[in-house]
Design an enzyme around this catalytic site. Structure first.
Site, PDB file in Angstrom:
ATOM      1  N   ASP A 227       0.830  -1.204   0.000  1.00  0.00           N
ATOM      2  CA  ASP A 227       0.000   0.000   0.000  1.00  0.00           C
ATOM      3  C   ASP A 227       0.866   1.256   0.000  1.00  0.00           C
ATOM      4  O   ASP A 227       0.361   2.373  -0.096  1.00  0.00           O
ATOM      5  CB  ASP A 227      -0.986  -0.009   1.170  1.00  0.00           C
ATOM      6  CG  ASP A 227      -0.305   0.015   2.518  1.00  0.00           C
ATOM      7  OD1 ASP A 227       0.938  -0.089   2.580  1.00  0.00           O
ATOM      8  OD2 ASP A 227      -1.014   0.141   3.536  1.00  0.00           O
ATOM      9  N   SER A 228       2.196   1.061   0.071  1.00  0.00           N
ATOM     10  CA  SER A 228       3.112   2.191  -0.141  1.00  0.00           C
ATOM     11  C   SER A 228       2.885   2.789  -1.526  1.00  0.00           C
ATOM     12  O   SER A 228       3.309   3.926  -1.792  1.00  0.00           O
ATOM     13  CB  SER A 228       4.568   1.739   0.018  1.00  0.00           C
ATOM     14  OG  SER A 228       4.807   0.556  -0.722  1.00  0.00           O
TER      15      SER A 228
ATOM     16  N   GLU B 137      -1.455  -5.207   8.582  1.00  0.00           N
ATOM     17  CA  GLU B 137      -0.638  -4.596   9.628  1.00  0.00           C
ATOM     18  C   GLU B 137      -1.236  -4.820  11.013  1.00  0.00           C
ATOM     19  O   GLU B 137      -2.441  -4.672  11.196  1.00  0.00           O
ATOM     20  CB  GLU B 137      -0.513  -3.087   9.373  1.00  0.00           C
ATOM     21  CG  GLU B 137       0.275  -2.770   8.122  1.00  0.00           C
ATOM     22  CD  GLU B 137       0.533  -1.284   7.935  1.00  0.00           C
ATOM     23  OE1 GLU B 137       0.303  -0.485   8.869  1.00  0.00           O
ATOM     24  OE2 GLU B 137       0.976  -0.924   6.827  1.00  0.00           O
TER      25      GLU B 137
ATOM     26  N   GLU C 119       9.292  -3.990  10.576  1.00  0.00           N
ATOM     27  CA  GLU C 119       9.731  -2.714   9.987  1.00  0.00           C
ATOM     28  C   GLU C 119      10.281  -1.765  11.045  1.00  0.00           C
ATOM     29  O   GLU C 119       9.639  -1.525  12.082  1.00  0.00           O
ATOM     30  CB  GLU C 119       8.531  -2.057   9.272  1.00  0.00           C
ATOM     31  CG  GLU C 119       8.875  -0.716   8.648  1.00  0.00           C
ATOM     32  CD  GLU C 119       7.875  -0.228   7.611  1.00  0.00           C
ATOM     33  OE1 GLU C 119       6.896  -0.946   7.300  1.00  0.00           O
ATOM     34  OE2 GLU C 119       8.080   0.897   7.111  1.00  0.00           O
TER      35      GLU C 119
ATOM     36  N   LYS D 180      -1.135  -9.447   3.051  1.00  0.00           N
ATOM     37  CA  LYS D 180      -0.423  -8.923   4.224  1.00  0.00           C
ATOM     38  C   LYS D 180      -1.344  -7.935   4.918  1.00  0.00           C
ATOM     39  O   LYS D 180      -2.075  -7.191   4.247  1.00  0.00           O
ATOM     40  CB  LYS D 180       0.874  -8.226   3.798  1.00  0.00           C
ATOM     41  CG  LYS D 180       1.640  -7.615   4.967  1.00  0.00           C
ATOM     42  CD  LYS D 180       3.021  -7.118   4.563  1.00  0.00           C
ATOM     43  CE  LYS D 180       3.020  -5.723   4.003  1.00  0.00           C
ATOM     44  NZ  LYS D 180       2.504  -4.683   4.918  1.00  0.00           N
TER      45      LYS D 180
ATOM     46  N   ASP E  56      -1.270  -6.298  -0.290  1.00  0.00           N
ATOM     47  CA  ASP E  56      -1.346  -5.589   0.993  1.00  0.00           C
ATOM     48  C   ASP E  56      -2.783  -5.110   1.203  1.00  0.00           C
ATOM     49  O   ASP E  56      -3.310  -4.376   0.350  1.00  0.00           O
ATOM     50  CB  ASP E  56      -0.427  -4.365   0.880  1.00  0.00           C
ATOM     51  CG  ASP E  56       0.287  -4.042   2.156  1.00  0.00           C
ATOM     52  OD1 ASP E  56       0.108  -4.756   3.150  1.00  0.00           O
ATOM     53  OD2 ASP E  56       1.059  -3.060   2.136  1.00  0.00           O
TER      54      ASP E  56
HETATM   55  O1  KIV Z   1       3.507  -1.189   1.701  1.00  0.00           O
HETATM   56  C1  KIV Z   1       4.699  -1.536   1.724  1.00  0.00           C
HETATM   57  O2  KIV Z   1       5.494  -1.245   0.823  1.00  0.00           O
HETATM   58  C2  KIV Z   1       5.155  -2.312   2.871  1.00  0.00           C
HETATM   59  C3  KIV Z   1       6.625  -2.545   2.989  1.00  0.00           C
HETATM   60  C4  KIV Z   1       7.272  -1.346   3.569  1.00  0.00           C
HETATM   61  C5  KIV Z   1       6.933  -3.755   3.768  1.00  0.00           C
HETATM   62  O3  KIV Z   1       4.382  -2.685   3.688  1.00  0.00           O
END
Ligand code: KIV
Length: 286
Positions: A51-52, A122, A189, A120, A90
């Site tokens: 989600d970055s 969080e 992280e 994934k 994510d």
């Molecule tokens: O969204 C992302 O890029 C991440 C990484 C920093 C692990 O969660």
């Protein structure tokens, strides 16, 4: 849904195998077809459609801004390029936290049709029931502890976590709980190397670090950070292997200059037509 890897990939068990062999795991984010191709051709082990993307490709100042549909669209583009290694999707902020049913429904969107091999999300504690629900529905989960970007609400919130004993113990307990809940791997992280090392030794699953030192079972970096595609300062844990932004600006500048001075396009960059055909074109128009 059964625990079947996306077609063509062996799924996340490959990461467990790498941990067992002591082979460092290489995970890279990708957000579109070109970055997916680069990651695959370069031989990384697993791709994360993070989600970055909210910040790296959509220009937001927080990862919380990306929508489910936006991230799914990017994930589809990545999957078209990445067919033989696992892709992890994510779960975006606001698409899983509220209930187990919502978490399972969102995870399904990422897993349908072999789009991803795992999702994934969080956090631990309140999120453990969500993790268990997704796993019970047959979908592999990668946990994420330490700095949780979706919980950061201002730019000075991107700080190392676990630097005092209370926080360090909490992060390790969170990782243990996620592993016990059935996560296939963990991302940790921005925590001190010693904390990440202890954490990695206390869980059975592969631990992939970002800003977490060299003792985790693998490393992940954000594509745009690694290739210097962003502007401004990067976190201290980033090593830049290219200056993509600077080099692309320079390339576009040179092209604009060539257009303005008549050096582009040249003959070799132009289609031709036989003189007699052109004569006929003129004749017909006259
Ligand atoms: O969204 C992302 O890029 C991440 C990484 C920093 C692990 O969660």
């Amino acid at each position: 849904m059964s625990r079947v890897a996306a077609s063509g990939t062996a799924g996340l068990p490959t990461l467990a195998g790498a941990r067992a062999r002591g082979t460092p795991i290489v995970m890279l984010t990708a957000y579109d077809h070109p970055s997916g191709r680069v990651a695959a051709e370069a031989g990384v082990d697993v791709v994360l459609v993070g989600d970055s993307a909210a910040m790296t490709v959509l220009g937001h100042t927080t990862t919380r801004a990306i929508t489910l549909d936006e991230l799914l669209m990017l994930t589809r583009a990545v999957r078209r390029a990445v067919t033989s290694i696992p892709v992890v999707g994510d779960l975006p902020f606001g698409t899983y936290e509220e209930s187990d049913a919502l978490a399972v429904a969102t995870a399904r969107r990422f897993m349908e049709g072999g789009l991803c091999d795992a999702v994934k999300l969080e956090g631990a504690r309140d999120m453990l029931p969500r993790v268990r629900a997704i796993i019970d529905a047959g979908m592999p989960v990668v946990g994420h502890v330490g700095l949780l970007p979706q919980s950061v609400t201002s730019s000075d919130g991107y700080r190392a976590q676990g630097r005092d004993a209370d926080q360090a113990v909490q992060i390790i307990r969170d990782a243990e709980a996620l592993a016990a809940a059935g996560c296939s791997a963990l991302v940790v992280e921005a925590v001190p190397a010693e904390v990440a090392s202890l954490l990695s030794s206390r869980v059975e699953v592969p631990v992939i670090g970002i800003g977490a030192g060299a003792s985790t079972h693998g490393q992940v970096l954000v594509y745009h950070d690694l290739l210097g595609l962003g502007e401004g300062r990067v976190a201290r844990f980033v090593r830049q292997y290219a200056h993509g932004h600077r080099d692309q600006v320079e390339a576009v500048r040179r092209w604009a200059d060539d257009v303005r001075t008549g050096r582009f396009p040249a003959g070799a960059e132009t289609y031709g037509i036989a003189a007699e055909v052109m004569a006929e074109v003129h004749a017909r128009l006259d």
